[in-house]
Scaffold this active site. Structure first.
Site, PDB file in Angstrom:
ATOM      1  N   CYS A  13      -2.686   0.708  10.635  1.00 54.18           N
ATOM      2  CA  CYS A  13      -1.670   1.535  11.298  1.00 54.18           C
ATOM      3  C   CYS A  13      -1.987   1.962  12.725  1.00 54.18           C
ATOM      4  CB  CYS A  13      -1.396   2.774  10.457  1.00 54.18           C
ATOM      5  SG  CYS A  13      -0.688   2.375   8.864  1.00 54.18           S
ATOM      6  N   ARG A  32      -7.906  -4.369   6.733  1.00 47.47           N
ATOM      7  CA  ARG A  32      -7.089  -4.697   7.907  1.00 47.47           C
ATOM      8  C   ARG A  32      -7.598  -3.970   9.152  1.00 47.47           C
ATOM      9  NH1 ARG A  32      -1.158  -3.798   5.329  1.00 47.47           N
ATOM     10  NH2 ARG A  32      -2.273  -2.076   4.358  1.00 47.47           N
ATOM     11  N   GLU A  86      -4.870   5.969   3.459  1.00 50.72           N
ATOM     12  CA  GLU A  86      -5.463   5.183   2.389  1.00 50.72           C
ATOM     13  C   GLU A  86      -6.757   5.848   1.921  1.00 50.72           C
ATOM     14  OE1 GLU A  86      -5.553   0.969   3.158  1.00 50.72           O
ATOM     15  OE2 GLU A  86      -3.577   1.115   4.090  1.00 50.72           O
ATOM     16  N   ALA A 119       2.515  10.880  15.600  1.00 53.80           N
ATOM     17  CA  ALA A 119       1.496  11.448  14.699  1.00 53.80           C
ATOM     18  C   ALA A 119       0.264  10.542  14.706  1.00 53.80           C
ATOM     19  CB  ALA A 119       2.059  11.595  13.288  1.00 53.80           C
ATOM     20  N   GLY A 149       4.627   1.249  -0.660  1.00 51.74           N
ATOM     21  CA  GLY A 149       5.677   1.180  -1.679  1.00 51.74           C
ATOM     22  C   GLY A 149       5.155   1.460  -3.083  1.00 51.74           C
ATOM     23  N   ASN A 153       6.221  -4.588   5.431  1.00 50.00           N
ATOM     24  CA  ASN A 153       5.263  -4.605   6.545  1.00 50.00           C
ATOM     25  C   ASN A 153       5.962  -4.843   7.876  1.00 50.00           C
ATOM     26  OD1 ASN A 153       5.602  -6.929   4.930  1.00 50.00           O
ATOM     27  ND2 ASN A 153       4.019  -8.016   6.042  1.00 50.00           N
ATOM     28  N   THR A 154       5.477  -4.138   8.908  1.00 52.65           N
ATOM     29  CA  THR A 154       6.057  -4.253  10.254  1.00 52.65           C
ATOM     30  C   THR A 154       4.911  -4.519  11.236  1.00 52.65           C
ATOM     31  OG1 THR A 154       5.897  -1.830  10.324  1.00 52.65           O
ATOM     32  CG2 THR A 154       8.064  -2.749   9.886  1.00 52.65           C
ATOM     33  N   GLN A 168      -3.820   1.129  15.431  1.00 49.56           N
ATOM     34  CA  GLN A 168      -3.666   0.242  16.590  1.00 49.56           C
ATOM     35  C   GLN A 168      -2.232  -0.266  16.708  1.00 49.56           C
ATOM     36  OE1 GLN A 168      -6.724  -2.141  18.048  1.00 49.56           O
ATOM     37  NE2 GLN A 168      -5.493  -3.981  18.240  1.00 49.56           N
ATOM     38  N   TYR A 188       0.822  -1.212   0.000  1.00 50.52           N
ATOM     39  CA  TYR A 188       0.000   0.000   0.000  1.00 50.52           C
ATOM     40  C   TYR A 188       0.857   1.264   0.000  1.00 50.52           C
ATOM     41  CZ  TYR A 188      -4.364  -2.489   0.679  1.00 50.52           C
ATOM     42  OH  TYR A 188      -5.458  -3.288   0.494  1.00 50.52           O
TER      43      TYR A 188
HETATM   44  N1  LIG Z   1      -0.819   1.316   4.690  1.00 52.29           N
HETATM   45  C1  LIG Z   1      -0.637   2.580   4.976  1.00 52.29           C
HETATM   46  O1  LIG Z   1      -1.515   3.407   4.736  1.00 52.29           O
HETATM   47  C2  LIG Z   1       0.647   3.061   5.598  1.00 52.29           C
HETATM   48  C3  LIG Z   1       0.884   4.437   5.668  1.00 52.29           C
HETATM   49  C4  LIG Z   1       2.078   4.875   6.249  1.00 52.29           C
HETATM   50  C5  LIG Z   1       3.018   3.963   6.709  1.00 52.29           C
HETATM   51  N2  LIG Z   1       2.763   2.637   6.616  1.00 52.29           N
HETATM   52  C6  LIG Z   1       3.827   1.712   7.055  1.00 52.29           C
HETATM   53  O2  LIG Z   1       4.543   1.318   5.869  1.00 52.29           O
HETATM   54  C7  LIG Z   1       4.976  -0.055   5.981  1.00 52.29           C
HETATM   55  C8  LIG Z   1       4.416  -0.854   4.827  1.00 52.29           C
HETATM   56  O3  LIG Z   1       3.007  -0.863   4.933  1.00 52.29           O
HETATM   57  P1  LIG Z   1       2.074  -1.403   3.759  1.00 52.29           P
HETATM   58  O4  LIG Z   1       0.685  -1.093   4.145  1.00 52.29           O
HETATM   59  O5  LIG Z   1       2.606  -0.944   2.443  1.00 52.29           O
HETATM   60  O6  LIG Z   1       2.337  -2.974   3.887  1.00 52.29           O
HETATM   61  P2  LIG Z   1       1.905  -4.113   2.856  1.00 52.29           P
HETATM   62  O7  LIG Z   1       1.708  -5.339   3.642  1.00 52.29           O
HETATM   63  O8  LIG Z   1       0.815  -3.600   1.971  1.00 52.29           O
HETATM   64  O9  LIG Z   1       3.194  -4.277   1.906  1.00 52.29           O
HETATM   65  C9  LIG Z   1       4.430  -4.741   2.357  1.00 52.29           C
HETATM   66  C10 LIG Z   1       5.089  -5.529   1.218  1.00 52.29           C
HETATM   67  O10 LIG Z   1       6.427  -5.843   1.618  1.00 52.29           O
HETATM   68  C11 LIG Z   1       6.749  -7.104   1.054  1.00 52.29           C
HETATM   69  N3  LIG Z   1       7.921  -7.668   1.751  1.00 52.29           N
HETATM   70  C12 LIG Z   1       7.990  -8.199   3.011  1.00 52.29           C
HETATM   71  N4  LIG Z   1       9.246  -8.583   3.287  1.00 52.29           N
HETATM   72  C13 LIG Z   1       9.997  -8.286   2.192  1.00 52.29           C
HETATM   73  C14 LIG Z   1      11.365  -8.430   1.870  1.00 52.29           C
HETATM   74  N5  LIG Z   1      12.224  -8.984   2.754  1.00 52.29           N
HETATM   75  N6  LIG Z   1      11.802  -8.013   0.655  1.00 52.29           N
HETATM   76  C15 LIG Z   1      10.935  -7.460  -0.231  1.00 52.29           C
HETATM   77  N7  LIG Z   1       9.616  -7.297   0.010  1.00 52.29           N
HETATM   78  C16 LIG Z   1       9.156  -7.700   1.205  1.00 52.29           C
HETATM   79  C17 LIG Z   1       5.481  -7.919   1.246  1.00 52.29           C
HETATM   80  O11 LIG Z   1       5.460  -9.036   0.383  1.00 52.29           O
HETATM   81  C18 LIG Z   1       4.406  -6.855   0.909  1.00 52.29           C
HETATM   82  O12 LIG Z   1       4.046  -6.905  -0.460  1.00 52.29           O
HETATM   83  C19 LIG Z   1       4.518  -0.523   7.366  1.00 52.29           C
HETATM   84  O13 LIG Z   1       5.565  -0.339   8.262  1.00 52.29           O
HETATM   85  C20 LIG Z   1       3.368   0.425   7.689  1.00 52.29           C
HETATM   86  O14 LIG Z   1       3.191   0.592   9.071  1.00 52.29           O
HETATM   87  C21 LIG Z   1       1.611   2.165   6.070  1.00 52.29           C
HETATM   88  O1  LIG Z   2     -12.709  11.614  12.282  1.00 56.93           O
HETATM   89  C1  LIG Z   2     -12.371  10.454  12.028  1.00 56.93           C
HETATM   90  C2  LIG Z   2     -11.248  10.130  11.236  1.00 56.93           C
HETATM   91  C3  LIG Z   2     -10.937   8.795  11.018  1.00 56.93           C
HETATM   92  N1  LIG Z   2     -11.714   7.800  11.522  1.00 56.93           N
HETATM   93  C4  LIG Z   2     -11.352   6.388  11.285  1.00 56.93           C
HETATM   94  O2  LIG Z   2      -9.987   6.211  11.600  1.00 56.93           O
HETATM   95  C5  LIG Z   2      -9.406   5.195  10.791  1.00 56.93           C
HETATM   96  C6  LIG Z   2      -8.135   5.689  10.139  1.00 56.93           C
HETATM   97  O3  LIG Z   2      -8.437   6.686   9.187  1.00 56.93           O
HETATM   98  P1  LIG Z   2      -7.323   7.504   8.387  1.00 56.93           P
HETATM   99  O4  LIG Z   2      -6.356   8.051   9.333  1.00 56.93           O
HETATM  100  O5  LIG Z   2      -8.027   8.467   7.518  1.00 56.93           O
HETATM  101  O6  LIG Z   2      -6.688   6.383   7.446  1.00 56.93           O
HETATM  102  P2  LIG Z   2      -5.302   5.579   7.484  1.00 56.93           P
HETATM  103  O7  LIG Z   2      -5.046   5.136   6.092  1.00 56.93           O
HETATM  104  O8  LIG Z   2      -5.323   4.567   8.564  1.00 56.93           O
HETATM  105  O9  LIG Z   2      -4.186   6.706   7.795  1.00 56.93           O
HETATM  106  C7  LIG Z   2      -3.570   6.840   9.074  1.00 56.93           C
HETATM  107  O10 LIG Z   2      -2.525   5.895   9.223  1.00 56.93           O
HETATM  108  C8  LIG Z   2      -1.508   5.994   8.192  1.00 56.93           C
HETATM  109  C9  LIG Z   2      -0.540   4.851   8.408  1.00 56.93           C
HETATM  110  O11 LIG Z   2       0.409   5.098   9.367  1.00 56.93           O
HETATM  111  C10 LIG Z   2      -0.841   7.370   8.298  1.00 56.93           C
HETATM  112  O12 LIG Z   2       0.181   7.475   7.314  1.00 56.93           O
HETATM  113  C11 LIG Z   2      -1.904   8.458   8.105  1.00 56.93           C
HETATM  114  O13 LIG Z   2      -1.307   9.743   8.240  1.00 56.93           O
HETATM  115  C12 LIG Z   2      -3.003   8.260   9.143  1.00 56.93           C
HETATM  116  O14 LIG Z   2      -4.063   9.203   8.916  1.00 56.93           O
HETATM  117  C13 LIG Z   2     -10.493   4.790   9.789  1.00 56.93           C
HETATM  118  O15 LIG Z   2     -11.132   3.626  10.238  1.00 56.93           O
HETATM  119  C14 LIG Z   2     -11.444   5.961   9.815  1.00 56.93           C
HETATM  120  O16 LIG Z   2     -12.761   5.602   9.480  1.00 56.93           O
HETATM  121  C15 LIG Z   2     -12.824   8.106  12.305  1.00 56.93           C
HETATM  122  O17 LIG Z   2     -13.520   7.207  12.761  1.00 56.93           O
HETATM  123  N2  LIG Z   2     -13.122   9.428  12.522  1.00 56.93           N
END
Ligand SMILES: NC(=O)c1ccc[n+]([C@@H]2O[C@H](COP(=O)([O-])OP(=O)(O)OC[C@H]3O[C@@H](n4cnc5c(N)ncnc54)[C@H](O)[C@@H]3O)[C@@H](O)[C@H]2O)c1
Ligand SMILES: O=c1ccn([C@@H]2O[C@H](COP(=O)(O)OP(=O)(O)O[C@H]3O[C@H](CO)[C@@H](O)[C@H](O)[C@H]3O)[C@@H](O)[C@H]2O)c(=O)[nH]1
Length: 471
Positions: free
Chosen positions: A276, A346, A165, A223, A17, A91-92, A278, A15
């Protein structure tokens, strides 16, 4: 071709990368960007017309850049060896077993990436932590990298991602800030400057914040903790509103007009979900505990407890309003994704509410515009441990519907669990006419017009709103 300004590789095509690298490729046509992953199916999907994730605007950016300066590959060794700058975006997840189980983040994947980089590199590189990690992970990464036997020097930077997202592309194109942390040494500062230059292709310099490694790593956790805390705070007030006939939307409007508080993230809901919030708060809590800061740990843990309370409060309310039993009753679930405009499930609040209703032996007819049945059943097992073993007949108790009207037909109740915009525009008169009576509707996102539902004849409930007199 080949005369690139810089070669970037991102380890992890998820999500973060995928979209992040697609936007870098779009904004920096002279930078070659490769995204690699250990999952062949994930890379195949990125190379196909059905991308592995749904994000508004993502398809267009990928189609514009793929094959030009954006490449998806499983050839990790070759791509890493050729890169100048390597993002680690794996992923972490929260550890499930061992020390810190249930709270600490598992940074195993980050370490594996560092080992791979050390093994295949033949020249110096900058390694950028994009994953969300516990504070001081950069130190571990640096030490693993230093074990290479070729005398190669690496610089490690922290560049946490703040995209949400559902709005990932907009967030990446126009970020509120970009944060880069690095060692405060001449080499560290030079590495920071190199990454600043990449973002400066499209992000105004004043929005690119630079700092030291540990502040950067910690800022990401803080944050998310602050954002989630706002949701838990307003959700706690929603319960009080229901008890006092105050209206949570009015309270949010009133307090949000104070600039010191601000109006965002005050939308009361059935509870926050997503991969993220939790995970990152638990990570923060664990960190505090490991430094003996029990009070600080307990303070942040309360944000999670309040969220758990809100989810179970909502499912208990459904049961109690429906004459204390939902056994055998058909309940239409509108929304399974953790928020609108994403297919991501998730930690979605929906799965916990559904699990509680299934334990009461309700029959669920679920409709979500973007979530597949396969994904939903995986989430039941992964997030709640719900399987045929724990809920016999699970496959028959959970039905996936093709459209909302099909889901609601003959249902005793509807529960709105995701705030998809289209849910606001359905023909609720038609839906009401097709339901068993009395027809209940429980709005866990406060998106429907309660007065209108009342006129149609629904027994309606919304989070934090004054209760019907008979309730
Ligand atoms: N999803 C979000 O909105 C979001 C936003 C900000 C930060 N983050 C953080 O970013 C990181 C990634 O999150 P995500 O949602 O993209 O995860 P994800 O599970 O969608 O993607 C992670 C990818 O890494 C791959 N992977 C795992 N081990 C590997 C390795 N050794 N070499 C190459 N690829 C490998 C997996 O196969 C998977 O496709 C996490 O630490 C998360 O907390 C996520
Ligand atoms: O007023 C609000 C705002 C959000 N939510 C809920 O909170 C959760 C998280 O929402 P949101 O933060 O918009 O989405 P994420 O994609 O989880 O993004 C958060 O988590 C990411 C991963 O770390 C960070 O990069 C972002 O800055 C941070 O907003 C969702 O279930 C929303 O429905 C509420 O219930 N009420």
């Amino acid at each position: 071709m080949g005369d690139w300004e810089l070669r970037i590789v991102c380890m992890g095509a998820g999500y973060v990368g995928g979209p992040t690298m697609a936007v870098i490729a779009k904004k920096c046509p002279r930078i070659r960007v490769a995204v690699v992953d250990i999952s062949t199916s994930q890379i195949d999907a990125w190379n196909s017309k059905d991308l592995p994730i749904y994000e508004p605007g993502l398809q267009e950016v990928v189609e514009e850049t793929r094959g030009k300066n954006l490449f998806f590959s499983v050839d990790i060794d070759a791509e890493v060896a050729a890169a100048d700058l390597i993002f680690v975006s794996v992923n972490t997840p929260t550890k499930l077993t061992g020390i810190g189980a249930g709270r600490a983040a598992n940074v195993k994947n980050c370490e594996l990436c560092a080992r791979k980089i050390a093994e295949v590199s033949t020249s110096s590189k900058i390694v950028v932590e994009k994953s969300t990690v516990p504070v001081r992970t950069a130190d571990a990464v640096r030490r693993v990298l230093a074990t290479n036997d070729k005398g190669i020097k690496f610089q490690v930077l922290s560049n946490p991602e703040f995209l949400a997202e559902g709005t990932a592309i907009d967030d990446l194109m126009d970020p509120g800030r970009v944060l880069i942390g690095g060692e405060q040494t001449p080499d560290g500062l030079a590495a920071i400057e190199k990454l600043v230059k990449v973002y400066a292709h499209w992000v105004p310099r004043e929005r690119i914040l630079t700092t030291n490694l540990w502040s950067s790593e910690l800022s990401k956790l803080v944050a998310n903790a602050f954002l989630a805390q706002r949701v838990s705070s307003i959700n706690s007030i929603s319960a009080l509103c229901e008890a006092t006939d105050a209206d949570v939307s009015e309270v949010a409007r009133a307090i949000g007009s104070d600039h010191r508080i601000g109006s965002k993230f005050l939308q009361a809901s059935v509870g926050f979900g997503g991969s993220c919030f939790q995970k990152d708060i638990l990570n923060l809590v664990y960190l505090c505990e490991s430094f003996g800061l029990e009070e600080v740990a307990e303070y942040w843990n309360q944000v999670i407890k309040m969220n758990d309370y809100q989810k179970s409060r909502f499912s208990s309310l459904i049961v109690s309003r429906m004459f204390n039993t939902v056994t055998g009753k058909r309940i239409a679930i509108f929304g399974f994704a953790f928020k609108k405009d994403t297919g991501d499930t998730r930690e979605t609040a929906s799965v916990f509410v559904c699990r509680n209703l299934l334990e009461e032996r309700a029959r669920l007819h679920v409709f979500d515009p973007k979530v597949t049945r396969e994904q939903m059943m995986l989430e039941f097992e992964y997030s709640t441990g719900t399987t045929e073993k724990t809920v016999p007949g699970l496959n028959e108790l959970v039905i996936t519907a093709e459209c909302p009207y099909e889901a609601a037909k003959g249902a005793h109740a509807i529960a709105i669990l995701t705030e998809w915009d289209e849910f606001k525009n359905y023909d609720y008169q038609r839906i009401y006419d097709s339901m068993a009576k009395p027809a209940f509707i429980f709005d866990g996102r406060n998106i429907l017009d309660q007065a209108k539902l009342g006129q149609i004849g629904f027994e309606h409930y919304a989070i934090g709103k004054p209760r019907r007199k008979e309730w």
